[in-house]
Scaffold this motif. Structure first.
Motif, PDB file in Angstrom:
ATOM      1  N   LEU A  39      21.510  -5.827  -7.104  1.00 55.20           N
ATOM      2  CA  LEU A  39      20.971  -7.107  -7.540  1.00 55.20           C
ATOM      3  C   LEU A  39      19.898  -6.887  -8.605  1.00 55.20           C
ATOM      4  N   ASP A  40      19.110  -5.834  -8.412  1.00 56.51           N
ATOM      5  CA  ASP A  40      18.117  -5.468  -9.427  1.00 56.51           C
ATOM      6  C   ASP A  40      18.779  -5.139 -10.759  1.00 56.51           C
ATOM      7  N   ARG A  41      19.888  -4.407 -10.692  1.00 55.40           N
ATOM      8  CA  ARG A  41      20.525  -3.978 -11.939  1.00 55.40           C
ATOM      9  C   ARG A  41      21.034  -5.163 -12.751  1.00 55.40           C
ATOM     10  N   ARG A  42      21.490  -6.189 -12.073  1.00 54.85           N
ATOM     11  CA  ARG A  42      21.903  -7.396 -12.800  1.00 54.85           C
ATOM     12  C   ARG A  42      20.706  -7.998 -13.536  1.00 54.85           C
ATOM     13  N   MET A  43      19.568  -8.023 -12.843  1.00 58.05           N
ATOM     14  CA  MET A  43      18.358  -8.559 -13.468  1.00 58.05           C
ATOM     15  C   MET A  43      17.933  -7.700 -14.653  1.00 58.05           C
ATOM     16  N   TYR A  44      17.864  -6.376 -14.446  1.00 61.98           N
ATOM     17  CA  TYR A  44      17.429  -5.491 -15.513  1.00 61.98           C
ATOM     18  C   TYR A  44      18.411  -5.481 -16.689  1.00 61.98           C
ATOM     19  N   ASP A  45      19.690  -5.694 -16.412  1.00 60.40           N
ATOM     20  CA  ASP A  45      20.683  -5.742 -17.480  1.00 60.40           C
ATOM     21  C   ASP A  45      20.335  -6.860 -18.466  1.00 60.40           C
ATOM     22  N   LEU A  46      20.089  -8.062 -17.932  1.00 61.72           N
ATOM     23  CA  LEU A  46      19.776  -9.175 -18.820  1.00 61.72           C
ATOM     24  C   LEU A  46      18.428  -8.986 -19.515  1.00 61.72           C
ATOM     25  N   LEU A  47      17.485  -8.340 -18.827  1.00 66.60           N
ATOM     26  CA  LEU A  47      16.180  -8.091 -19.444  1.00 66.60           C
ATOM     27  C   LEU A  47      16.214  -6.899 -20.396  1.00 66.60           C
ATOM     28  N   ARG A  48      17.352  -6.189 -20.432  1.00 65.11           N
ATOM     29  CA  ARG A  48      17.566  -5.045 -21.306  1.00 65.11           C
ATOM     30  C   ARG A  48      16.551  -3.937 -21.040  1.00 65.11           C
ATOM     31  N   CYS A  49      16.304  -3.668 -19.761  1.00 64.38           N
ATOM     32  CA  CYS A  49      15.402  -2.571 -19.391  1.00 64.38           C
ATOM     33  C   CYS A  49      15.861  -1.899 -18.109  1.00 64.38           C
ATOM     34  N   MET A  50      17.175  -1.659 -17.991  1.00 65.36           N
ATOM     35  CA  MET A  50      17.729  -0.980 -16.822  1.00 65.36           C
ATOM     36  C   MET A  50      17.005   0.347 -16.613  1.00 65.36           C
ATOM     37  N   PRO A  51      16.365   0.550 -15.458  1.00 61.77           N
ATOM     38  CA  PRO A  51      15.552   1.754 -15.295  1.00 61.77           C
ATOM     39  C   PRO A  51      16.342   3.008 -14.946  1.00 61.77           C
ATOM     40  N   THR A  52      17.487   2.842 -14.260  1.00 64.45           N
ATOM     41  CA  THR A  52      18.185   4.022 -13.756  1.00 64.45           C
ATOM     42  C   THR A  52      19.690   3.826 -13.797  1.00 64.45           C
ATOM     43  N   ILE A  53      20.389   4.790 -14.361  1.00 60.68           N
ATOM     44  CA  ILE A  53      21.834   4.880 -14.201  1.00 60.68           C
ATOM     45  C   ILE A  53      22.066   5.783 -13.002  1.00 60.68           C
TER      46      ILE A  53
END
Length: 705
Positions: free
Chosen positions: A474-488
């Motif tokens: 769920l975090d990754r969806r948020m970070y995707d739109l904010l363009r700051c995904m912290p971890t692959i």
């Protein structure tokens, strides 16, 4: 030592909270008041005598009266930080003295006011520690009330006192068969008991005129006047003093301390030695606990804001992300159909590697598989060779660590797109295809897949399943739109080879190479996106010790990565954007918020013990309900069964505390300059992807000849 420090910190924090509850608690205080009882056991001369009872000589009890033209003003229940200074100011203005019957709890919380009382010539008397009706108490509890109060005033003002007033007392004529034995016992402990014979009834707040009228004695007779400097709004008491003091002085009255009015030695005795230092230590500890609690309340407010902000962002942005990628006709660009290289770093993965390779062979996208054996000692490489799978190569190297193994694999890869996975992970047939489609957008440099817990049947596995679905994806969806995904995630991620080469490949600078490379991608201007349909099934740790080791490395590695990329905060361009958006969010939601989150449970325990219990439980259940809503929404997005959410309340109580201690230990390791080694977790090889054959039989696991 690193394990001991978090434990000592938690013990100290718990002790501070318990001490704070001890001096504040309304639960520990007993407000029962015994109804009047017969008076047959009380000597007649006591019932008919003055308001001061001296039974230090048990054979000759005395009731003492205040001489004419003498008024002893007494103030109960303080000191109060708001009203006591105003009372003291009024007394000082009119050069009057009084007696303050303080409770030990209030004296320990406001020692400066007790010290001021003594310094300005007033007398101190004891009013117990927690203000109970002593007729309900045992002699041991009475001793505790007295000694604890003496400890507080010794630490505050360096004195002991021989004056005492029982809570809920009135005139000495009201003594009965229940309260007289208490007075006798108090006298046997060396105290003079001071009742009153003029009650202002200021606690009723009847108005300034009424207070003055009730506090005024008849004619010129002496009197002990009862007032209060704590316990509520005492504005009428202060206003009454401003008129009462000059009026009574004009009538020839003198406002004296009790012992002065009786012509007796001072009730104060200086304390020295161990008694003084014990008192000071107690008062200092109370002060520390007060400030600790204040800090914790601020921290709790901060975590409340963070939690609700995070939940709000997750719900809003994950909904927007789902609409974006699921709308009809959505695509990243031209379909990616060319072959890709899949890198599988492996160190002693004999239990899992066959299942991993077989899952890749079922892929519906053309791939080459490169297993990089990082100096395994259990025959991992031989087992892969024995599988005889076409398109699978084994690269052997001395043990050098996962980043070195991945870089070695990149050098051997034949294709532009490189997929990375762990040796204990299995892919679904569509995973690689779904994972690489975002590379149709040439701005995308890396893609995070959807890592799932395969061994979710155990309690720890179920907790981690909730964490993966809610806390990671769920975090990754948020970070995707904010363009700051912290971890692959290391279990399922893909990279454009050109992007990897531009940032220098996988780094060995941190223990979280996946977070490190992701941040480097952002700083180099590449987009990092999330492919929710690219599912990978991984084996989560099955024991608390293994979970501790894994999360300790993750937490510490994340801190290392944040510190390594800290210059992004002041740089320009894509690096600066990530530094001023991504790094603060990662620091808040992945480092600070988890460290503060257990405060919710700490204050739950505090509220259950010290109150208010109902409001505390309601607040905690409210937070849990919000988390349950977010978790249910995350499970719905991932098309997961809701049954696993049954363990959510227990996860919040136990699992969160474990993560907190792990993060605290990571902080201590970082602040003390400690070094943490990679710790290999024991795997069982029991995880298989849905639709694939179950894990290999025991026969498959026999050593290769």
């Amino acid at each position: 030592m690193r394990h001991l420090l978090p434990v000592l910190f938690l013990v100290a924090l718990f002790a501070m909270l318990m001490l704070r509850g001890y001096v504040h608690s309304e639960v520990l205080a007993d407000h029962r008041v015994r109804p009047p009882a017969p008076t047959g056991q009380v000597p007649a001369e006591i019932l008919a005598g003055g308001p001061v009872i001296d039974v230090r000589d048990q054979a000759a009890p005395k009731a003492l009266s205040i001489p004419d033209h003498q008024l002893v003003l007494t103030f109960d229940d303080g000191p109060d930080p708001l009203w006591t200074p105003k009372v003291l100011d009024a007394l000082k203005r009119y050069k009057a003295h009084g007696v303050f019957f303080v409770t030990g709890a209030m004296a320990s919380r406001h020692p400066d006011l007790v010290e001021r009382m003594v310094r300005e010539g007033h007398e101190i008397g004891l009013h117990t520690f927690n203000h109970p009706d002593l007729s309900f108490r045992s002699t041991s509890r009475i001793d505790w009330e007295l000694s604890s109060s003496q400890l507080a005033i010794a630490g505050a003002a360096g004195i002991r006192t021989s004056l005492f007033r029982p809570p809920y007392s009135s005139f000495s004529g009201a003594l009965d068969n229940r309260t007289w034995p208490v007075t006798q016992y108090i006298g046997s402990r060396g105290y003079i008991t001071a009742f009153n014979n003029t009650d202002s009834e200021d606690w009723k707040r009847p108005g300034v005129d009424a207070i003055i009228k009730r506090a005024t004695p008849t004619g010129t007779e002496g009197s002990i006047v009862l007032m209060h400097d704590s316990g509520g709004d005492r504005s009428q008491t202060v206003a009454a003093l401003e008129r009462f003091l000059p009026q009574m002085k004009a009538r020839g009255y003198r406002f004296a301390n009790l012992t002065e009015a009786l012509g007796a030695p001072s009730a104060h005795t200086p304390v020295t030695g161990s008694e003084l230092w014990q008192g000071r230590a107690f008062v200092a500890a109370v002060s520390v606990s007060e400030h600790t609690t204040d800090v914790l309340v601020v921290a709790l407010a901060a975590i409340g804001v963070l939690v609700f902000a995070r939940f709000g962002l997750m719900l809003l942005l994950s909904f927007a992300h789902a609409r974006k990628v699921r709308r009809p006709g959505f695509s990243w660009g031209p379909p990616i159909t060319e072959p890709v290289s899949v890198l599988v770093p492996a160190y002693n993965e004999r239990e899992c590697i066959a299942n991993t390779v077989r899952s890749l062979m079922a892929s519906d996208h053309p791939i080459e598989v490169i297993v990089i054996d990082d100096g395994s000692t259990d025959g991992t490489a031989d087992l892969v060779d024995a599988l005889g799978q076409p398109g699978v190569r084994v690269v052997r190297q001395p043990n050098s660590g996962k980043p070195a193994a991945l870089n070695n694999g990149i050098r051997h890869a034949r294709h532009e797109i490189v997929v990375m996975m762990d040796g204990d992970t299995v892919f679904e047939p569509s995973t690689v295809r779904e994972l690489v489609q975002p590379f149709g957008d040439m701005r995308v440099g890396a893609v995070a897949g959807n890592a799932k817990v395969g061994n979710r049947d155990s309690l720890i596995g179920a907790w981690q399943h909730i964490e993966y679905v809610m806390g990671f994806n769920l975090d990754r969806r948020m970070y995707d739109l904010l363009r700051c995904m912290p971890t692959i995630p290391g279990a399922v991620g893909a990279f454009r080879r050109q992007a990897l080469e531009r940032v220098g490949g996988m780094s060995e600078d941190t223990l979280a190479e996946d977070t490190d490379i992701t941040m480097a991608m952002h700083r180099d201007g590449w987009r990092v996106v999330y492919a929710e349909r690219a599912r990978a099934w991984t084996e989560a740790p099955e024991s608390v010790q293994q979970l501790w080791s894994q999360r300790y490395r993750w937490s510490y590695g994340t801190m290392q990565a944040i510190w390594k990329h800290r210059r992004a905060l002041v740089e320009r361009g894509p690096s600066g954007r990530f530094g001023r958006v991504g790094l603060p969010l990662v620091s808040l939601f992945m480092v600070l918020a988890p460290l503060l989150a257990p405060l919710i449970d700490v204050f739950l325990l505090y509220g259950l013990v010290f109150g208010p219990t109902e409001k505390t439980i309601a607040a905690w259940l409210g937070v849990l309900a919000i988390q349950a809503v977010c978790a249910a929404y995350a499970f719905r997005l991932d098309r997961e069964r809701m049954v696993h959410l049954i363990s959510l309340p227990l996860q919040q109580i136990l699992y969160r505390q474990l993560m907190y201690v792990v993060l605290l230990q990571s902080w201590i390791t970082a602040l003390t300059g400690g070094r943490l080694r990679w710790q290999k977790l024991r795997r069982t090889g029991t995880v298989a992807a849905p639709g694939l054959p179950s894990p290999r039989s025991a026969e498959d696991r026999r050593p290769v000849a």
